[in-house]
Write a protein that holds these residues in place. Structure first.
Motif, PDB file in Angstrom:
ATOM      1  N   SER A 126       0.841  -1.201   0.000  1.00 54.90           N
ATOM      2  CA  SER A 126       0.000   0.000   0.000  1.00 54.90           C
ATOM      3  C   SER A 126       0.874   1.247   0.000  1.00 54.90           C
ATOM      4  O   SER A 126       1.889   1.301   0.708  1.00 54.90           O
ATOM      5  CB  SER A 126      -0.903   0.016   1.241  1.00 54.90           C
ATOM      6  N   TRP A 127       0.487   2.257  -0.785  1.00 53.46           N
ATOM      7  CA  TRP A 127       1.270   3.496  -0.776  1.00 53.46           C
ATOM      8  C   TRP A 127       1.175   4.199   0.569  1.00 53.46           C
ATOM      9  O   TRP A 127       2.007   5.037   0.915  1.00 53.46           O
ATOM     10  CB  TRP A 127       0.861   4.434  -1.910  1.00 53.46           C
ATOM     11  N   LEU A 128       0.186   3.831   1.362  1.00 50.12           N
ATOM     12  CA  LEU A 128       0.042   4.428   2.693  1.00 50.12           C
ATOM     13  C   LEU A 128       1.158   3.978   3.638  1.00 50.12           C
ATOM     14  O   LEU A 128       1.424   4.644   4.642  1.00 50.12           O
ATOM     15  CB  LEU A 128      -1.328   4.055   3.275  1.00 50.12           C
ATOM     16  N   GLU A 129       1.823   2.878   3.304  1.00 49.27           N
ATOM     17  CA  GLU A 129       2.934   2.415   4.135  1.00 49.27           C
ATOM     18  C   GLU A 129       4.053   3.441   4.186  1.00 49.27           C
ATOM     19  O   GLU A 129       4.765   3.565   5.191  1.00 49.27           O
ATOM     20  CB  GLU A 129       3.466   1.078   3.611  1.00 49.27           C
ATOM     21  N   TRP A 130       4.259   4.167   3.100  1.00 47.54           N
ATOM     22  CA  TRP A 130       5.295   5.205   3.096  1.00 47.54           C
ATOM     23  C   TRP A 130       4.950   6.327   4.074  1.00 47.54           C
ATOM     24  O   TRP A 130       5.838   7.004   4.579  1.00 47.54           O
ATOM     25  CB  TRP A 130       5.444   5.781   1.688  1.00 47.54           C
ATOM     26  N   VAL A 131       3.680   6.491   4.334  1.00 51.15           N
ATOM     27  CA  VAL A 131       3.229   7.564   5.222  1.00 51.15           C
ATOM     28  C   VAL A 131       3.292   7.125   6.680  1.00 51.15           C
ATOM     29  O   VAL A 131       3.936   7.773   7.511  1.00 51.15           O
ATOM     30  CB  VAL A 131       1.786   7.985   4.861  1.00 51.15           C
ATOM     31  N   VAL A 132       2.628   6.035   7.002  1.00 54.50           N
ATOM     32  CA  VAL A 132       2.477   5.644   8.405  1.00 54.50           C
ATOM     33  C   VAL A 132       3.609   4.765   8.923  1.00 54.50           C
ATOM     34  O   VAL A 132       3.887   4.753  10.124  1.00 54.50           O
ATOM     35  CB  VAL A 132       1.118   4.938   8.624  1.00 54.50           C
ATOM     36  N   ASP A 133       4.253   4.013   8.044  1.00 54.27           N
ATOM     37  CA  ASP A 133       5.344   3.129   8.478  1.00 54.27           C
ATOM     38  C   ASP A 133       6.726   3.725   8.240  1.00 54.27           C
ATOM     39  O   ASP A 133       7.736   3.094   8.556  1.00 54.27           O
ATOM     40  CB  ASP A 133       5.255   1.782   7.751  1.00 54.27           C
ATOM     41  N   LYS A 134       6.752   4.921   7.645  1.00 57.87           N
ATOM     42  CA  LYS A 134       8.008   5.653   7.420  1.00 57.87           C
ATOM     43  C   LYS A 134       9.011   4.856   6.577  1.00 57.87           C
ATOM     44  O   LYS A 134      10.219   4.906   6.803  1.00 57.87           O
ATOM     45  CB  LYS A 134       8.633   6.081   8.750  1.00 57.87           C
ATOM     46  N   GLU A 135       8.489   4.097   5.621  1.00 59.19           N
ATOM     47  CA  GLU A 135       9.354   3.348   4.719  1.00 59.19           C
ATOM     48  C   GLU A 135      10.137   4.312   3.825  1.00 59.19           C
ATOM     49  O   GLU A 135       9.630   5.354   3.412  1.00 59.19           O
ATOM     50  CB  GLU A 135       8.516   2.405   3.851  1.00 59.19           C
ATOM     51  N   LYS A 136      11.390   3.948   3.511  1.00 55.50           N
ATOM     52  CA  LYS A 136      12.242   4.802   2.673  1.00 55.50           C
ATOM     53  C   LYS A 136      12.409   4.200   1.284  1.00 55.50           C
ATOM     54  O   LYS A 136      12.230   3.006   1.085  1.00 55.50           O
ATOM     55  CB  LYS A 136      13.603   5.003   3.338  1.00 55.50           C
ATOM     56  N   VAL A 137      12.757   5.051   0.337  1.00 55.90           N
ATOM     57  CA  VAL A 137      12.974   4.634  -1.050  1.00 55.90           C
ATOM     58  C   VAL A 137      14.394   5.018  -1.450  1.00 55.90           C
ATOM     59  O   VAL A 137      14.842   6.132  -1.180  1.00 55.90           O
ATOM     60  CB  VAL A 137      11.964   5.331  -1.992  1.00 55.90           C
ATOM     61  N   LYS A 138      15.099   4.108  -2.105  1.00 57.21           N
ATOM     62  CA  LYS A 138      16.472   4.383  -2.524  1.00 57.21           C
ATOM     63  C   LYS A 138      16.496   5.073  -3.891  1.00 57.21           C
ATOM     64  O   LYS A 138      17.191   4.658  -4.815  1.00 57.21           O
ATOM     65  CB  LYS A 138      17.275   3.096  -2.549  1.00 57.21           C
ATOM     66  N   SER A 139      15.723   6.109  -3.998  1.00 63.02           N
ATOM     67  CA  SER A 139      15.709   7.006  -5.158  1.00 63.02           C
ATOM     68  C   SER A 139      15.358   8.380  -4.635  1.00 63.02           C
ATOM     69  O   SER A 139      14.713   8.502  -3.591  1.00 63.02           O
ATOM     70  CB  SER A 139      14.683   6.566  -6.203  1.00 63.02           C
ATOM     71  N   GLY A 140      15.789   9.402  -5.337  1.00 67.08           N
ATOM     72  CA  GLY A 140      15.488  10.757  -4.916  1.00 67.08           C
ATOM     73  C   GLY A 140      14.498  11.415  -5.852  1.00 67.08           C
ATOM     74  O   GLY A 140      14.449  11.095  -7.045  1.00 67.08           O
ATOM     75  N   TYR A 141      13.738  12.333  -5.301  1.00 69.05           N
ATOM     76  CA  TYR A 141      12.750  13.029  -6.116  1.00 69.05           C
ATOM     77  C   TYR A 141      13.403  14.210  -6.828  1.00 69.05           C
ATOM     78  O   TYR A 141      14.076  15.031  -6.203  1.00 69.05           O
ATOM     79  CB  TYR A 141      11.600  13.527  -5.253  1.00 69.05           C
ATOM     80  N   VAL A 142      13.190  14.279  -8.130  1.00 71.30           N
ATOM     81  CA  VAL A 142      13.708  15.379  -8.941  1.00 71.30           C
ATOM     82  C   VAL A 142      12.521  16.103  -9.574  1.00 71.30           C
ATOM     83  O   VAL A 142      11.791  15.510 -10.371  1.00 71.30           O
ATOM     84  CB  VAL A 142      14.649  14.866 -10.052  1.00 71.30           C
ATOM     85  N   PRO A 143      12.301  17.385  -9.218  1.00 74.00           N
ATOM     86  CA  PRO A 143      11.183  18.128  -9.810  1.00 74.00           C
ATOM     87  C   PRO A 143      11.295  18.180 -11.329  1.00 74.00           C
ATOM     88  O   PRO A 143      12.407  18.195 -11.889  1.00 74.00           O
ATOM     89  CB  PRO A 143      11.333  19.529  -9.198  1.00 74.00           C
ATOM     90  N   ARG A 144      10.209  18.225 -11.977  1.00 75.06           N
ATOM     91  CA  ARG A 144      10.187  18.228 -13.432  1.00 75.06           C
ATOM     92  C   ARG A 144      10.987  19.393 -14.009  1.00 75.06           C
ATOM     93  O   ARG A 144      11.600  19.284 -15.077  1.00 75.06           O
ATOM     94  CB  ARG A 144       8.737  18.283 -13.904  1.00 75.06           C
ATOM     95  N   SER A 145      10.996  20.512 -13.297  1.00 76.51           N
ATOM     96  CA  SER A 145      11.694  21.692 -13.791  1.00 76.51           C
ATOM     97  C   SER A 145      13.203  21.472 -13.897  1.00 76.51           C
ATOM     98  O   SER A 145      13.892  22.206 -14.617  1.00 76.51           O
ATOM     99  CB  SER A 145      11.421  22.887 -12.867  1.00 76.51           C
TER     100      SER A 145
END
Length: 215
Positions: A126-145
């Motif tokens: 569930s994508w909610l796991e990133w919110v409530v379980d504080k799961e991390k992702v080994k990628s960084g967010y890059v704004p479209r700009s």
């Protein structure tokens, strides 16, 4: 010939108490139905003077281009969370007490599966796991700009309205992401903003339903 009638209540206090208790039991049934419909909707979407889950900074971020892109979901997904909140309200009652449960986490997760779950690209369901379980992702967010314009025509970029999740170093990616912590505790903030108002609403509705049952 006129007659005089004399009426006397036998044990009047007990009779009145019995009538009030019966009316109160029925009023609690009315209150439970109202909680499951009107109050549940107001707690989810706003109304009756309450801030709904839909009004929180958390939900506004989730439905933004940046939020959708970071979570990797389409704009059709967040409304499923709100629908789940409205469905998860549970009311139990006794002769003198009403209990409310709202936002069962297990049910909310079941209602918000990540579209990429099961493809081998994610470790969550569930994508909610990133919110409530504080799961991390080994990628960084890059704004479209920050993505070079020639690459913005790429179909993958077009499907991500706010930006991309990329490996470390790619167009400035930090290589690590987690859901913004200042938004993750949205339920606590929501409760603090609403608890006193909800209690007042429950009291007012209970009195209203009791008055109707006694009339």
């Amino acid at each position: 010939m006129a007659r005089n009638w004399n009426l006397r209540l036998i044990r009047p206090r007990e009779a009145v108490t019995l009538a009030v208790n019966k009316a109160w039991t029925e009023a609690l049934k009315d209150l439970a139905r109202w909680i499951e419909t009107d109050l549940a909707r107001a707690m989810t979407y706003g109304g009756l003077g309450l801030q709904g889950i839909a009004d929180t900074a958390f939900y506004k971020f989730v439905i933004s281009p940046e939020g959708l892109s970071q979570l990797g979901i389409e704009k059709t997904e967040p409304p499923k969370l709100l629908q789940a909140y409205e469905r998860t309200i549970k009311v139990s009652r006794s002769n003198r007490l009403v209990k409310i449960r709202f936002g069962d986490l297990a049910l909310l997760k079941l209602a918000t599966p990540h579209p990429a779950s099961g493809t081998g690209h994610l470790q969550i369901e569930s994508w909610l796991e990133w919110v409530v379980d504080k799961e991390k992702v080994k990628s960084g967010y890059v704004p479209r700009s920050r993505v070079p314009k020639p690459l913005q025509k790429n179909i993958r970029v077009q499907s991500a309205p706010g930006g991309l999740m990329l490996p470390k170093g790619r167009f400035g990616s930090k290589g690590l992401w987690r859901f913004p912590p200042q938004l993750a505790d949205f339920e606590k903030k929501w409760l603090r903003a609403n608890v006193a108002k909800i209690e007042k609403l429950l009291q007012q509705q209970a009195i209203t339903f009791l008055s109707k049952r006694l009339s």
